[in-house]
Design an enzyme around this catalytic site. Sequence first.
Site, PDB file in Angstrom:
ATOM      1  N   GLY A 277       0.818  -1.216   0.000  1.00 37.28           N
ATOM      2  CA  GLY A 277       0.000   0.000   0.000  1.00 37.28           C
ATOM      3  C   GLY A 277       0.847   1.259   0.000  1.00 37.28           C
ATOM      4  O   GLY A 277       1.925   1.297   0.590  1.00 37.28           O
TER       5      GLY A 277
ATOM      6  N   ARG B  19       1.331  -5.880  -5.036  1.00 38.10           N
ATOM      7  CA  ARG B  19       1.384  -6.807  -3.896  1.00 38.10           C
ATOM      8  C   ARG B  19       1.775  -8.232  -4.283  1.00 38.10           C
ATOM      9  O   ARG B  19       1.506  -9.166  -3.543  1.00 38.10           O
ATOM     10  CB  ARG B  19       0.025  -6.850  -3.205  1.00 38.10           C
ATOM     11  CG  ARG B  19      -0.360  -5.581  -2.458  1.00 38.10           C
ATOM     12  CD  ARG B  19      -1.539  -5.830  -1.542  1.00 38.10           C
ATOM     13  NE  ARG B  19      -2.021  -4.603  -0.953  1.00 38.10           N
ATOM     14  CZ  ARG B  19      -1.527  -4.062   0.153  1.00 38.10           C
ATOM     15  NH1 ARG B  19      -0.536  -4.638   0.785  1.00 38.10           N
ATOM     16  NH2 ARG B  19      -2.032  -2.942   0.631  1.00 38.10           N
TER      17      ARG B  19
ATOM     18  N   ASP C   5       4.776  -7.714   4.980  1.00 33.49           N
ATOM     19  CA  ASP C   5       4.764  -8.768   3.960  1.00 33.49           C
ATOM     20  C   ASP C   5       5.855  -8.531   2.913  1.00 33.49           C
ATOM     21  O   ASP C   5       6.520  -9.475   2.480  1.00 33.49           O
ATOM     22  CB  ASP C   5       3.399  -8.833   3.270  1.00 33.49           C
ATOM     23  CG  ASP C   5       2.316  -9.408   4.189  1.00 33.49           C
ATOM     24  OD1 ASP C   5       2.662 -10.258   5.038  1.00 33.49           O
ATOM     25  OD2 ASP C   5       1.150  -9.014   4.058  1.00 33.49           O
TER      26      ASP C   5
ATOM     27  N   LYS D   5       8.076   0.534   5.511  1.00 31.86           N
ATOM     28  CA  LYS D   5       6.973   1.402   5.088  1.00 31.86           C
ATOM     29  C   LYS D   5       5.649   0.829   5.558  1.00 31.86           C
ATOM     30  O   LYS D   5       5.496  -0.390   5.584  1.00 31.86           O
ATOM     31  CB  LYS D   5       6.977   1.476   3.565  1.00 31.86           C
ATOM     32  CG  LYS D   5       5.735   2.052   2.943  1.00 31.86           C
ATOM     33  CD  LYS D   5       5.061   1.122   1.942  1.00 31.86           C
ATOM     34  CE  LYS D   5       4.360  -0.038   2.580  1.00 31.86           C
ATOM     35  NZ  LYS D   5       3.431  -0.762   1.685  1.00 31.86           N
ATOM     36  N   THR D   6       4.714   1.595   5.959  1.00 30.80           N
ATOM     37  CA  THR D   6       3.287   1.302   6.060  1.00 30.80           C
ATOM     38  C   THR D   6       2.608   2.362   6.923  1.00 30.80           C
ATOM     39  O   THR D   6       3.082   2.675   8.018  1.00 30.80           O
ATOM     40  CB  THR D   6       2.918  -0.095   6.613  1.00 30.80           C
ATOM     41  OG1 THR D   6       1.498  -0.185   6.688  1.00 30.80           O
ATOM     42  CG2 THR D   6       3.492  -0.426   7.992  1.00 30.80           C
TER      43      THR D   6
ATOM     44  N   ASP E 150       0.032   1.854   8.391  1.00 33.38           N
ATOM     45  CA  ASP E 150      -0.625   1.135   9.491  1.00 33.38           C
ATOM     46  C   ASP E 150       0.167   1.203  10.810  1.00 33.38           C
ATOM     47  O   ASP E 150      -0.386   0.964  11.875  1.00 33.38           O
ATOM     48  CB  ASP E 150      -0.829  -0.339   9.124  1.00 33.38           C
ATOM     49  CG  ASP E 150      -1.862  -0.532   8.026  1.00 33.38           C
ATOM     50  OD1 ASP E 150      -2.382   0.486   7.533  1.00 33.38           O
ATOM     51  OD2 ASP E 150      -2.142  -1.684   7.674  1.00 33.38           O
TER      52      ASP E 150
HETATM   53  P1  FBP Z   1       0.631  -2.064   3.611  1.00 32.50           P
HETATM   54  O1  FBP Z   1       0.509  -3.025   4.765  1.00 32.50           O
HETATM   55  O2  FBP Z   1       1.086  -2.693   2.354  1.00 32.50           O
HETATM   56  O3  FBP Z   1       1.428  -0.855   3.973  1.00 32.50           O
HETATM   57  O4  FBP Z   1      -0.832  -1.512   3.262  1.00 32.50           O
HETATM   58  C1  FBP Z   1      -1.655  -1.082   4.287  1.00 32.50           C
HETATM   59  C2  FBP Z   1      -2.991  -0.621   3.786  1.00 32.50           C
HETATM   60  O5  FBP Z   1      -3.004   0.768   3.541  1.00 32.50           O
HETATM   61  C3  FBP Z   1      -4.062  -1.019   4.810  1.00 32.50           C
HETATM   62  O6  FBP Z   1      -4.265   0.014   5.732  1.00 32.50           O
HETATM   63  C4  FBP Z   1      -5.228  -1.359   3.940  1.00 32.50           C
HETATM   64  O7  FBP Z   1      -6.024  -2.356   4.526  1.00 32.50           O
HETATM   65  C5  FBP Z   1      -4.609  -1.911   2.715  1.00 32.50           C
HETATM   66  O8  FBP Z   1      -3.373  -1.277   2.572  1.00 32.50           O
HETATM   67  C6  FBP Z   1      -5.433  -1.676   1.480  1.00 32.50           C
HETATM   68  O9  FBP Z   1      -4.838  -2.323   0.410  1.00 32.50           O
HETATM   69  P2  FBP Z   1      -5.082  -2.014  -1.112  1.00 32.50           P
HETATM   70  O10 FBP Z   1      -4.290  -0.782  -1.436  1.00 32.50           O
HETATM   71  O11 FBP Z   1      -4.526  -3.206  -1.803  1.00 32.50           O
HETATM   72  O12 FBP Z   1      -6.538  -1.789  -1.300  1.00 32.50           O
END
Ligand code: FBP
Length: 518
Positions: free
Chosen positions: A81, A145, A176, A202-203, A205
């Site tokens: 993300g 991803r 991941d 990075k994240t 979250d």
């Molecule tokens: P990462 O763990 O890859 O940083 O992504 C987190 C996130 O932003 C979450 O908060 C959310 O659930 C998810 O990505 C959404 O994923 P996508 O961009 O594939 O819809």
Amino acid sequence: MNLSPLQKARYEYVPKLPGMLRNGIAEICVQNGEATTSVADQDKIKALFPNTYGKNEITFAKGANTSAAKKQVVGVILSGGQAPGGHNVISGLYDALKATDKNNVLLGFKGGPSGLIDDDYVEFDDAFIDAYRNTGGFDIIGSGRTKLETEEQFKVVTEVAKKHGLTAIVIIGGDDSNTNAAVLAEYMAANNTGVQVIGCPKTIDGDLKNEDIEASFGFDTATKTYSELIGNIERDANSAKKYWHFIKVMGRSASHVALECALETQPNICLIGEEVAAKKMSLSQIASQIADSVEKRGNAGNNFGVAIIPEGIVEFVPEFSKLIAEINELLAGANTEKFNALPDWDAKYKFIEQGLTKESMAVFAILPQLIQQQLFLERDPHGNVQVSLIESEKLLSALVKDELEKRKAAGTYKGKFGTLHHFFGYEGRCAFPSNFDADYCYSLGYNAFMLIQYGYTGYLSKVSNLSKPAEEWVAGGMPITKMMNIERRNGEDKPVIRKALVELDGAPFKYFAAHRDQ
Ligand code: FBP
């Protein structure tokens, strides 16, 4: 291009490096720290990572650079993300690489890990990088991803690396993606390819965090962005005095974003998933707790309020996480195809009824059909339920409504309950990075190149002491295997980076818990 004064100011911002990296490349030396072990399942992780397990933590310091001179051709990917600051990781990496030797090359592989497999890339130069400095988003090369895990994928990546003469690959990603980095580093080392692999944390979250990694980049900017929006809604709620706003905020597996936003905006209610799990709360208990606040405010004439719901809440409710685990097992392997091929929801419902235990089926049966169907949406490539697609804010407000109707019938509640729903996720992931994220990201990228230059592989770029001014930040590296344990994913045991959840005995939660009634 016509730039607004704010855009111009952000482009011209010069990110700060940790003091120890400021004297130029020739003045950066390494200090060796302790050898490491994984956080759990040591024997299993060691057996899976024989070439990269147990390495020392390292710190950079001011001193003569003793790394061997060598032309570096580095490939970089953005993975998972989006998070504000990714472009600065790449610009920091580029600047360190070019400051070391003008002939060094940085290639950006497009669309995440799949770019490495498809050999889809761009070569960066000054003009390219300058257009992205201090900007949000991952649009410089895109993200994805794809999980790198099969022998076949690794062989293709090795061929692509050989073709370009890659000496190193930098993976900018969350838990991941950095698991990907560790697995790829091990493969490259085991096969003597000479390709090093470095990760960057990075994240938005905030769950890629441990005693070494104080923060993942993007969290600071995203929570500030959501908090500004939540603050606006609070003002609106207090002006119109007619709606309860149920606001879901991102944070797939941990409630750090919700907690930080609650500390910044002081909403009427904020659920913390980790507390729900610790107290083993059921959905109806959560609904009843929210209804208590609504009732108390409604009976005092305040038929409005704001409730923050962490995106991953459903996975913290024990009965619900059991249900999701059973659904994951039910969909494992070829079963997903079988399930998707069933002609309609009735047939699917029968399949589900036969596959779930009686207890989980009882939980499933009380959910609105929309939510039932959302639980069966496609898992991401890492086997995670896509909680951003489950409308838990609507689920909870519907359960609260039912509860309030019972109370109304019993004569204890006299208020009105009008609801509005929001999901703050995507709007925070590509904001202009805060100064903190701009500095931190640039430092992570610059530091990643120093790890490459000194020959490290399977390491995460680590910048710590972050609550101090950047001058006092400490740069170094940590073996990724130190953060790993074995978890069940897609019906199989896998080595993965352990996620950091909100600690209920930590200062942020304790402060929140002590003040939330007010
Ligand atoms: P990462 O763990 O890859 O940083 O992504 C987190 C996130 O932003 C979450 O908060 C959310 O659930 C998810 O990505 C959404 O994923 P996508 O961009 O594939 O819809």
